[in-house]
Structure formats: structure tokens, C-alpha cells
Design a protein around this motif. Structure first.
Motif, PDB file in Angstrom:
ATOM      1  N   TYR A  30       0.635  -1.258   0.453  1.00  0.00           N
ATOM      2  CA  TYR A  30       0.277   0.053  -0.276  1.00  0.00           C
ATOM      3  C   TYR A  30       1.139   0.858  -0.241  1.00  0.00           C
ATOM      4  N   ASN A  31       0.899   2.079  -1.241  1.00  0.00           N
ATOM      5  CA  ASN A  31       1.617   3.049  -0.560  1.00  0.00           C
ATOM      6  C   ASN A  31       0.919   4.337  -1.182  1.00  0.00           C
ATOM      7  N   SER A  32       0.283   5.271  -0.276  1.00  0.00           N
ATOM      8  CA  SER A  32      -0.051   6.438  -0.659  1.00  0.00           C
ATOM      9  C   SER A  32      -0.002   7.760  -1.291  1.00  0.00           C
ATOM     10  N   SER A  33       1.468   7.180  -2.412  1.00  0.00           N
ATOM     11  CA  SER A  33       1.830   8.255  -3.196  1.00  0.00           C
ATOM     12  C   SER A  33       2.201   7.478  -4.115  1.00  0.00           C
ATOM     13  N   ARG A  34       1.555   6.901  -5.268  1.00  0.00           N
ATOM     14  CA  ARG A  34       2.294   6.209  -6.230  1.00  0.00           C
ATOM     15  C   ARG A  34       2.149   6.801  -7.035  1.00  0.00           C
ATOM     16  N   PRO A  35       2.990   6.509  -8.155  1.00  0.00           N
ATOM     17  CA  PRO A  35       3.186   7.802  -9.245  1.00  0.00           C
ATOM     18  C   PRO A  35       1.810   8.128 -10.662  1.00  0.00           C
ATOM     19  N   THR A  36       1.589   9.687 -10.117  1.00  0.00           N
ATOM     20  CA  THR A  36       0.277   9.059 -11.788  1.00  0.00           C
ATOM     21  C   THR A  36       0.641   8.748 -13.048  1.00  0.00           C
ATOM     22  N   SER A  37       2.370   8.555 -13.451  1.00  0.00           N
ATOM     23  CA  SER A  37       2.149   7.815 -14.429  1.00  0.00           C
ATOM     24  C   SER A  37       2.277   6.426 -14.870  1.00  0.00           C
ATOM     25  N   LYS A  39       3.934   4.888 -17.184  1.00  0.00           N
ATOM     26  CA  LYS A  39       5.793   5.423 -16.601  1.00  0.00           C
ATOM     27  C   LYS A  39       6.711   5.210 -16.344  1.00  0.00           C
ATOM     28  N   THR A  40       6.604   5.565 -14.638  1.00  0.00           N
ATOM     29  CA  THR A  40       6.934   5.907 -14.164  1.00  0.00           C
ATOM     30  C   THR A  40       7.103   4.358 -13.179  1.00  0.00           C
ATOM     31  N   VAL A  41       8.731   4.371 -12.361  1.00  0.00           N
ATOM     32  CA  VAL A  41       8.782   3.668 -11.212  1.00  0.00           C
ATOM     33  C   VAL A  41       8.372   4.129 -10.176  1.00  0.00           C
ATOM     34  N   ASP A  42       7.939   3.351  -9.892  1.00  0.00           N
ATOM     35  CA  ASP A  42       7.098   3.682  -8.255  1.00  0.00           C
ATOM     36  C   ASP A  42       8.571   3.100  -7.063  1.00  0.00           C
ATOM     37  N   HIS A  43       9.309   3.460  -6.773  1.00  0.00           N
ATOM     38  CA  HIS A  43      10.634   3.595  -6.451  1.00  0.00           C
ATOM     39  C   HIS A  43      10.529   2.892  -4.482  1.00  0.00           C
ATOM     40  N   TYR A  44       8.513   3.386  -4.127  1.00  0.00           N
ATOM     41  CA  TYR A  44       9.078   2.863  -3.098  1.00  0.00           C
ATOM     42  C   TYR A  44       8.307   0.847  -3.422  1.00  0.00           C
ATOM     43  N   PHE A  45       8.107   0.863  -4.176  1.00  0.00           N
ATOM     44  CA  PHE A  45       7.316  -0.744  -4.532  1.00  0.00           C
ATOM     45  C   PHE A  45       9.478  -1.402  -4.511  1.00  0.00           C
ATOM     46  N   GLU A  46       9.946  -0.406  -5.219  1.00  0.00           N
ATOM     47  CA  GLU A  46      11.522  -1.340  -5.624  1.00  0.00           C
ATOM     48  C   GLU A  46      11.805  -1.515  -3.750  1.00  0.00           C
ATOM     49  N   ASP A  47      11.975  -0.847  -3.095  1.00  0.00           N
ATOM     50  CA  ASP A  47      11.966  -0.547  -1.619  1.00  0.00           C
ATOM     51  C   ASP A  47      11.766  -1.968  -0.738  1.00  0.00           C
ATOM     52  N   VAL A  48       9.882  -1.824  -0.906  1.00  0.00           N
ATOM     53  CA  VAL A  48       9.479  -2.840  -0.266  1.00  0.00           C
ATOM     54  C   VAL A  48      10.062  -4.462  -0.888  1.00  0.00           C
ATOM     55  N   ARG A  49      10.735  -3.925  -2.264  1.00  0.00           N
ATOM     56  CA  ARG A  49      10.431  -5.638  -2.500  1.00  0.00           C
ATOM     57  C   ARG A  49      11.969  -6.184  -1.927  1.00  0.00           C
ATOM     58  N   ILE A  50      13.311  -5.382  -1.825  1.00  0.00           N
ATOM     59  CA  ILE A  50      13.899  -6.022  -0.795  1.00  0.00           C
ATOM     60  C   ILE A  50      13.172  -5.936   0.457  1.00  0.00           C
ATOM     61  N   MET A  51      12.297  -5.512   1.008  1.00  0.00           N
ATOM     62  CA  MET A  51      12.516  -5.792   2.192  1.00  0.00           C
ATOM     63  C   MET A  51      11.665  -7.474   2.388  1.00  0.00           C
ATOM     64  N   LYS A  52      10.507  -7.493   1.178  1.00  0.00           N
ATOM     65  CA  LYS A  52      10.605  -8.935   1.316  1.00  0.00           C
ATOM     66  C   LYS A  52      11.043  -9.918   0.522  1.00  0.00           C
ATOM     67  N   GLN A  53      11.920  -9.444  -0.079  1.00  0.00           N
ATOM     68  CA  GLN A  53      13.156 -10.486  -0.549  1.00  0.00           C
ATOM     69  C   GLN A  53      14.160 -11.145   1.349  1.00  0.00           C
ATOM     70  N   TYR A  54      14.288 -10.323   1.806  1.00  0.00           N
ATOM     71  CA  TYR A  54      14.545  -9.691   2.752  1.00  0.00           C
ATOM     72  C   TYR A  54      13.460 -10.647   4.189  1.00  0.00           C
ATOM     73  N   VAL A  55      12.886 -10.603   4.543  1.00  0.00           N
ATOM     74  CA  VAL A  55      12.008 -12.097   5.311  1.00  0.00           C
ATOM     75  C   VAL A  55      12.000 -12.698   4.734  1.00  0.00           C
ATOM     76  N   GLU A  56      12.178 -13.930   3.601  1.00  0.00           N
ATOM     77  CA  GLU A  56      11.461 -14.599   2.337  1.00  0.00           C
ATOM     78  C   GLU A  56      12.543 -15.185   3.580  1.00  0.00           C
ATOM     79  N   ASN A  57      14.331 -15.055   2.801  1.00  0.00           N
ATOM     80  CA  ASN A  57      15.407 -15.307   2.935  1.00  0.00           C
ATOM     81  C   ASN A  57      15.263 -15.107   4.864  1.00  0.00           C
ATOM     82  N   TYR A  58      14.920 -14.939   5.679  1.00  0.00           N
ATOM     83  CA  TYR A  58      15.261 -15.051   7.063  1.00  0.00           C
ATOM     84  C   TYR A  58      14.475 -15.738   7.065  1.00  0.00           C
TER      85      TYR A  58
END
Length: 152
Positions: A30-37, A39-58
Motif C-alpha cells: 500500500y503506497n499513498s503516493s504512487r506515481p500518477t504515470s 511510465k514512472t517507476v514506483d521507487h517505494y515498491f522497489e524498496d519494499v521488494r528488498i524488504m520482502k526478499q529479506y523477510v523471505e530469506n530470513y
């Protein structure tokens, strides 16, 4: 999760929410400030992808039951959005956590008046909780208890 959206020169400043829906076997972001386009990358989604991978690896290394391992990560497209330039992300995340934990419907849009009411409700809860709020009586009682402990 508080992150900086891949801005290496910035302190974390934006709150988003990552939820593991074990029933659906999905990770929901859930991101309350998603890109409006699109074509724009959601960098917060990229950050959360790293967190998900960390939790899964742990979990894979430290927890016998690794059921969520490999579950897809989805961006919740109809999550409420904050007004451009506002600092309402934390309030919206608190709203989302409340709705999710109480199994209530999540509104796709929150008018600013509702966001303001939610902020006031949060402040009120902190200010009026007798065990967590500050009062001169509680201060003196804690000070006396500390003095009594010190003298013993």
C-alpha cells in the motif's frame, strides 16, 4: 515501512505498508503516493521488494514453516492517495492498518476532511490514554517512585 524511495541523499520520509495475506498467499504493498504515470517507476515498491526478499530469506533460514516464500508482491492500485505535497502518508497507513486488522472495507479515496479527522483521532488517543499520556500528577508519581527506588 519508512523509506526514501531510492534517493541515496535523502533520509527516509515516506511511510508505506507491506502486508502478507497468508490466505491469498500474496504480499500487498500500500503506497499513498504512487506515481500518477504508468511510465514512472514506483521507487517505494522497489524498496519494499528488498524488504520482502529479506523477510523471505530470513524465514527460509530461521523458520521451519516457510509458507510465504515466493508469494507474489502486488501493488494495491486502489489504495487511498494523499494530496500532492502533503505529509499524510503516516495517517493513511494508520487508517489502512486499522481497517485490515478489523477486517473492514478500505476506501479507495479519503477526502482531506476524513484524513484530518483521522489525524485528530490519533492525537486524541495519545493525549487521553492515562497510561501513556503526560500529566503533572503522573510526573510527580513517577518521580516519587524513582526516588523511593533509589533510596532503597
Amino acid at each position: 515501512m519508512n523509506s526514501n524511495g531510492k534517493r541515496k541523499d535523502a533520509e527516509p520520509f515516506h511511510w508505506t505498508l507491506l502486508v502478507l495475506d497468508q490466505k491469498a498467499r500474496d504480499w500487498l504493498h500500500y503506497n499513498s503516493s504512487r506515481p500518477t504515470s504508468a511510465k514512472t517507476v514506483d521507487h517505494y515498491f522497489e524498496d519494499v521488494r528488498i524488504m520482502k526478499q529479506y523477510v523471505e530469506n530470513y524465514n527460509y533460514v530461521n523458520v521451519e514453516e516457510t509458507r510465504p516464500y515466493g508469494a507474489p508482491l502486488l501493488s494495491v492500485e486502489d489504495a487511498p492517495q494523499q494530496k500532492m505535497g502533503s505529509v499524510d502518508c503516516g495517517v493513511i497507513i494508520c487508517y489502512l492498518m486499522k481497517q485490515i486488522t478489523q477486517k473492514q472495507v478500505i476506501a479507495s479515496k479519503l477526502p482531506q476532511s476524513i484524513v484530518d479527522s483521522l489525524r485528530a483521532e490519533i492525537v486524541s488517543k495519545f493525549m487521553n490514554d492515562p497510561h501513556r499520556s503526560w500529566s503533572i500528577q503522573n510526573f510527580h508519581a513517577r518521580q516519587q517512585a524513582a526516588n523511593d527506588d533509589f533510596e532503597q
